[in-house]
Design an enzyme around this catalytic site. Sequence first.
Site, PDB file in Angstrom:
ATOM      1  N   ARG A   4      -1.154  44.120  40.537  1.00 36.39           N
ATOM      2  CA  ARG A   4      -0.944  45.459  41.101  1.00 36.39           C
ATOM      3  C   ARG A   4      -0.530  45.431  42.572  1.00 36.39           C
ATOM      4  O   ARG A   4       0.154  46.317  43.040  1.00 36.39           O
ATOM      5  CB  ARG A   4      -2.212  46.292  40.927  1.00 36.39           C
ATOM      6  CG  ARG A   4      -2.218  46.966  39.560  1.00 36.39           C
ATOM      7  CD  ARG A   4      -3.430  47.811  39.362  1.00 36.39           C
ATOM      8  NE  ARG A   4      -4.624  46.972  39.390  1.00 36.39           N
ATOM      9  CZ  ARG A   4      -5.819  47.358  38.977  1.00 36.39           C
ATOM     10  NH1 ARG A   4      -5.991  48.573  38.529  1.00 36.39           N
ATOM     11  NH2 ARG A   4      -6.849  46.543  39.026  1.00 36.39           N
ATOM     12  N   ASP A  35     -10.306  26.559  28.019  1.00 36.62           N
ATOM     13  CA  ASP A  35     -11.605  26.106  28.496  1.00 36.62           C
ATOM     14  C   ASP A  35     -11.269  24.894  29.339  1.00 36.62           C
ATOM     15  O   ASP A  35     -10.892  23.844  28.810  1.00 36.62           O
ATOM     16  CB  ASP A  35     -12.504  25.700  27.319  1.00 36.62           C
ATOM     17  CG  ASP A  35     -13.881  25.295  27.802  1.00 36.62           C
ATOM     18  OD1 ASP A  35     -13.964  24.602  28.835  1.00 36.62           O
ATOM     19  OD2 ASP A  35     -14.874  25.659  27.161  1.00 36.62           O
ATOM     20  N   HIS A  36     -11.376  25.037  30.659  1.00 33.43           N
ATOM     21  CA  HIS A  36     -10.800  23.983  31.503  1.00 33.43           C
ATOM     22  C   HIS A  36     -11.501  22.635  31.324  1.00 33.43           C
ATOM     23  O   HIS A  36     -10.948  21.598  31.663  1.00 33.43           O
ATOM     24  CB  HIS A  36     -10.716  24.413  32.974  1.00 33.43           C
ATOM     25  CG  HIS A  36     -12.007  24.349  33.732  1.00 33.43           C
ATOM     26  ND1 HIS A  36     -12.971  25.312  33.641  1.00 33.43           N
ATOM     27  CD2 HIS A  36     -12.490  23.423  34.596  1.00 33.43           C
ATOM     28  CE1 HIS A  36     -13.981  24.992  34.430  1.00 33.43           C
ATOM     29  NE2 HIS A  36     -13.719  23.837  35.016  1.00 33.43           N
ATOM     30  N   LYS A  53     -10.194  18.104  31.284  1.00 30.00           N
ATOM     31  CA  LYS A  53     -10.714  17.015  32.132  1.00 30.00           C
ATOM     32  C   LYS A  53     -10.497  15.680  31.435  1.00 30.00           C
ATOM     33  O   LYS A  53     -10.765  15.543  30.236  1.00 30.00           O
ATOM     34  CB  LYS A  53     -12.213  17.225  32.414  1.00 30.00           C
ATOM     35  CG  LYS A  53     -12.478  18.409  33.339  1.00 30.00           C
ATOM     36  CD  LYS A  53     -13.961  18.499  33.680  1.00 30.00           C
ATOM     37  CE  LYS A  53     -14.284  19.781  34.411  1.00 30.00           C
ATOM     38  NZ  LYS A  53     -14.095  19.742  35.852  1.00 30.00           N
ATOM     39  N   GLU A  98     -25.032  21.919  39.491  1.00 25.88           N
ATOM     40  CA  GLU A  98     -24.212  22.280  40.653  1.00 25.88           C
ATOM     41  C   GLU A  98     -25.142  22.563  41.808  1.00 25.88           C
ATOM     42  O   GLU A  98     -26.233  23.109  41.598  1.00 25.88           O
ATOM     43  CB  GLU A  98     -23.423  23.565  40.365  1.00 25.88           C
ATOM     44  CG  GLU A  98     -22.231  23.367  39.481  1.00 25.88           C
ATOM     45  CD  GLU A  98     -21.397  24.642  39.351  1.00 25.88           C
ATOM     46  OE1 GLU A  98     -21.981  25.735  39.386  1.00 25.88           O
ATOM     47  OE2 GLU A  98     -20.178  24.515  39.232  1.00 25.88           O
ATOM     48  N   ASP A 144     -22.045  31.507  30.972  1.00 27.55           N
ATOM     49  CA  ASP A 144     -21.027  31.031  31.917  1.00 27.55           C
ATOM     50  C   ASP A 144     -20.575  29.604  31.624  1.00 27.55           C
ATOM     51  O   ASP A 144     -19.392  29.309  31.688  1.00 27.55           O
ATOM     52  CB  ASP A 144     -21.593  31.131  33.350  1.00 27.55           C
ATOM     53  CG  ASP A 144     -20.545  30.839  34.403  1.00 27.55           C
ATOM     54  OD1 ASP A 144     -19.377  31.244  34.216  1.00 27.55           O
ATOM     55  OD2 ASP A 144     -20.878  30.204  35.426  1.00 27.55           O
ATOM     56  N   HIS A 185     -18.076  25.365  28.062  1.00 26.54           N
ATOM     57  CA  HIS A 185     -17.872  23.978  28.496  1.00 26.54           C
ATOM     58  C   HIS A 185     -18.817  22.992  27.789  1.00 26.54           C
ATOM     59  O   HIS A 185     -18.399  21.954  27.293  1.00 26.54           O
ATOM     60  CB  HIS A 185     -18.072  23.840  30.005  1.00 26.54           C
ATOM     61  CG  HIS A 185     -17.291  24.840  30.814  1.00 26.54           C
ATOM     62  ND1 HIS A 185     -16.074  25.312  30.420  1.00 26.54           N
ATOM     63  CD2 HIS A 185     -17.557  25.454  32.005  1.00 26.54           C
ATOM     64  CE1 HIS A 185     -15.612  26.174  31.330  1.00 26.54           C
ATOM     65  NE2 HIS A 185     -16.503  26.275  32.294  1.00 26.54           N
ATOM     66  N   LYS A 216     -27.604  26.095  38.523  1.00 20.33           N
ATOM     67  CA  LYS A 216     -27.009  26.284  39.851  1.00 20.33           C
ATOM     68  C   LYS A 216     -28.082  25.952  40.881  1.00 20.33           C
ATOM     69  O   LYS A 216     -29.277  26.063  40.603  1.00 20.33           O
ATOM     70  CB  LYS A 216     -26.589  27.736  40.039  1.00 20.33           C
ATOM     71  CG  LYS A 216     -25.541  28.184  39.030  1.00 20.33           C
ATOM     72  CD  LYS A 216     -24.244  28.525  39.703  1.00 20.33           C
ATOM     73  CE  LYS A 216     -23.165  28.858  38.708  1.00 20.33           C
ATOM     74  NZ  LYS A 216     -21.836  28.455  39.093  1.00 20.33           N
TER      75      LYS A 216
HETATM   76  C1  BG6 Z   1     -16.605  27.819  35.508  1.00 19.62           C
HETATM   77  C2  BG6 Z   1     -17.875  28.606  35.750  1.00 19.62           C
HETATM   78  O1  BG6 Z   1     -16.107  28.063  34.232  1.00 19.62           O
HETATM   79  O2  BG6 Z   1     -16.899  26.446  35.644  1.00 19.62           O
HETATM   80  C3  BG6 Z   1     -18.435  28.313  37.119  1.00 19.62           C
HETATM   81  O3  BG6 Z   1     -17.576  29.983  35.647  1.00 19.62           O
HETATM   82  C4  BG6 Z   1     -18.621  26.827  37.309  1.00 19.62           C
HETATM   83  O4  BG6 Z   1     -19.675  28.987  37.329  1.00 19.62           O
HETATM   84  C5  BG6 Z   1     -17.344  26.084  36.938  1.00 19.62           C
HETATM   85  O5  BG6 Z   1     -18.934  26.596  38.663  1.00 19.62           O
HETATM   86  C6  BG6 Z   1     -17.558  24.591  36.940  1.00 19.62           C
HETATM   87  O6  BG6 Z   1     -16.325  23.938  36.811  1.00 19.62           O
HETATM   88  P1  BG6 Z   1     -16.151  22.453  37.338  1.00 19.62           P
HETATM   89  O7  BG6 Z   1     -14.793  22.070  36.877  1.00 19.62           O
HETATM   90  O8  BG6 Z   1     -16.291  22.520  38.825  1.00 19.62           O
HETATM   91  O9  BG6 Z   1     -17.256  21.687  36.717  1.00 19.62           O
END
Ligand code: BG6
Length: 510
Positions: free
Chosen positions: A58, A196-197, A201, A235, A254, A259, A360
Amino acid sequence: MHNLFSEGESRIVRPPSTALVIFGASGDLTHRKLLPALYNLYCDDYLPVNFLIIGASRTRLSDQDFRDSARESVASYSRRELDSEKWAGFSKNMYYQPTDASKESDISELGKRIEALCQGCHRDFNYLYYLATAPRFFAPISANLKKAGLVEDPEQGMRRTSLIVEKPFGHDLESARELNAKLRQNFAESQIFRIDHYLGKETVQNILVFRFANGIFEPLWNNKYVDHIQISFAESIGVGSRASYFDRTGILRDVVQNHLFQILSLLCIEPPISLSDPDSIRDEKVKVLRSVRRLNKEEVAARVVRAQYDKGYINGEPVPGYLQEDGINSGSRAETYVAMRIEVDNWRWSGVPIYIRAGKRLPRRITEITVFFKRPPGMLFRGRQVYDLDYNVLAIQVQPEEGISLRISAKPPGPRLRVEPVIMNFTYGSSFGVPSPEAYERLLLDAMKGDATLFTRDDEIEEAWGILTPVLEVWKQDDAIPLYRYQAGSWGPLEADALLTASGHAWRKL
Ligand code: BG6
């Protein structure tokens, strides 16, 4: 013998001409992850020879404004330094179209712009739409794209048109089903790439190579030899600028639903028929998730521990408690830590406890998978100052020190027969000597090629929610289920230790 690895690409093939349209182009994800990933793909000569990146959101920006802000982001977040010459070559393919994606008219204007840009290049382009927006826009954008004639039939269309969808994909089973149904009204399943990133990896992809390209581990990969498994995600950061999202979400949704369940399924799957056909692997992953035992109310209370952090210290620095963080509701019950014991109830894994924890504000950032093999009987060593023989432990460190280690027992030099643990280690850094690409690089490249192997299928997402929705419901309905406290900078609440001690296990020290 059938070789799972024989069908792969022998060299990198560049994807066909692609126009990548990023919705949410002025947002955080685009600037921190997507643009740096695309720039690195360009520098490595992996992008299509003809590519266009069209930002849409936007905010009113010109093409030049978009390029300028992208340059700053790449300079800050790219894994390689920005090179002016490369940047010039890359950024001339970037454009921007102010778009309110909830308005049909704006999407149809965007469509005209894409068409004009592609015609200017005299090439047939595939269209790839990336939804890097808030989830409430996912369904409306897909519908507006369809109405504007920007989605083609995958069987008969002139070009491939696909949709990449970011997380969160739903917030429980019902909402995920609903979103799947809405997206499928406009796109076929084969056109939808749910990201899903973690699947991008290197270390996560290596789970399959490790299991199926080494003859020595697969025979042991079952309940006869494996005692238990731990999957840990830690983390040290808190919620940062994402307080309002996290407060609605909690860590179970989350990171565990997506993941960690992706890691779990790759770790536990049966050998797929092929590694080149996206559905072979995804079929097997779904079977694992389907086999995870669903927990009833009593089991949720006994096998899942949730907690929230209080103030404490990280690296010697004081940090506030969760409830004191900016943007968090004062009475919030969002869990910042969860530990659970699950069981994959199938022939291979029955009886092997799998412990998952995520938190966290723990002492450090680490994601690790640990497989504990059954201990040998110790009678041969009795009376020789050797008490319990240690587990052989295989640890796959996903990050930050990507690698694999194996703990074995050995005799230290000297006249006495003693047994001590030693570690055999492989690290990516010292073995391969090249930095690993960012997860988004691989995933963007695969989506441009139309390869969905590393993306989550509709049934996979629904099975993952199917496991966790009963937990979320019990938590919501039953206030008596405690939300334990832990100090920021500690390894979580003591109650999470009790989950394991009942079976004679203990969390691995990370
Ligand atoms: C994200 C979460 O999908 O993955 C975050 O929403 C998290 O809360 C992050 O910090 C972690 O990703 P990575 O690649 O740093 O382990």
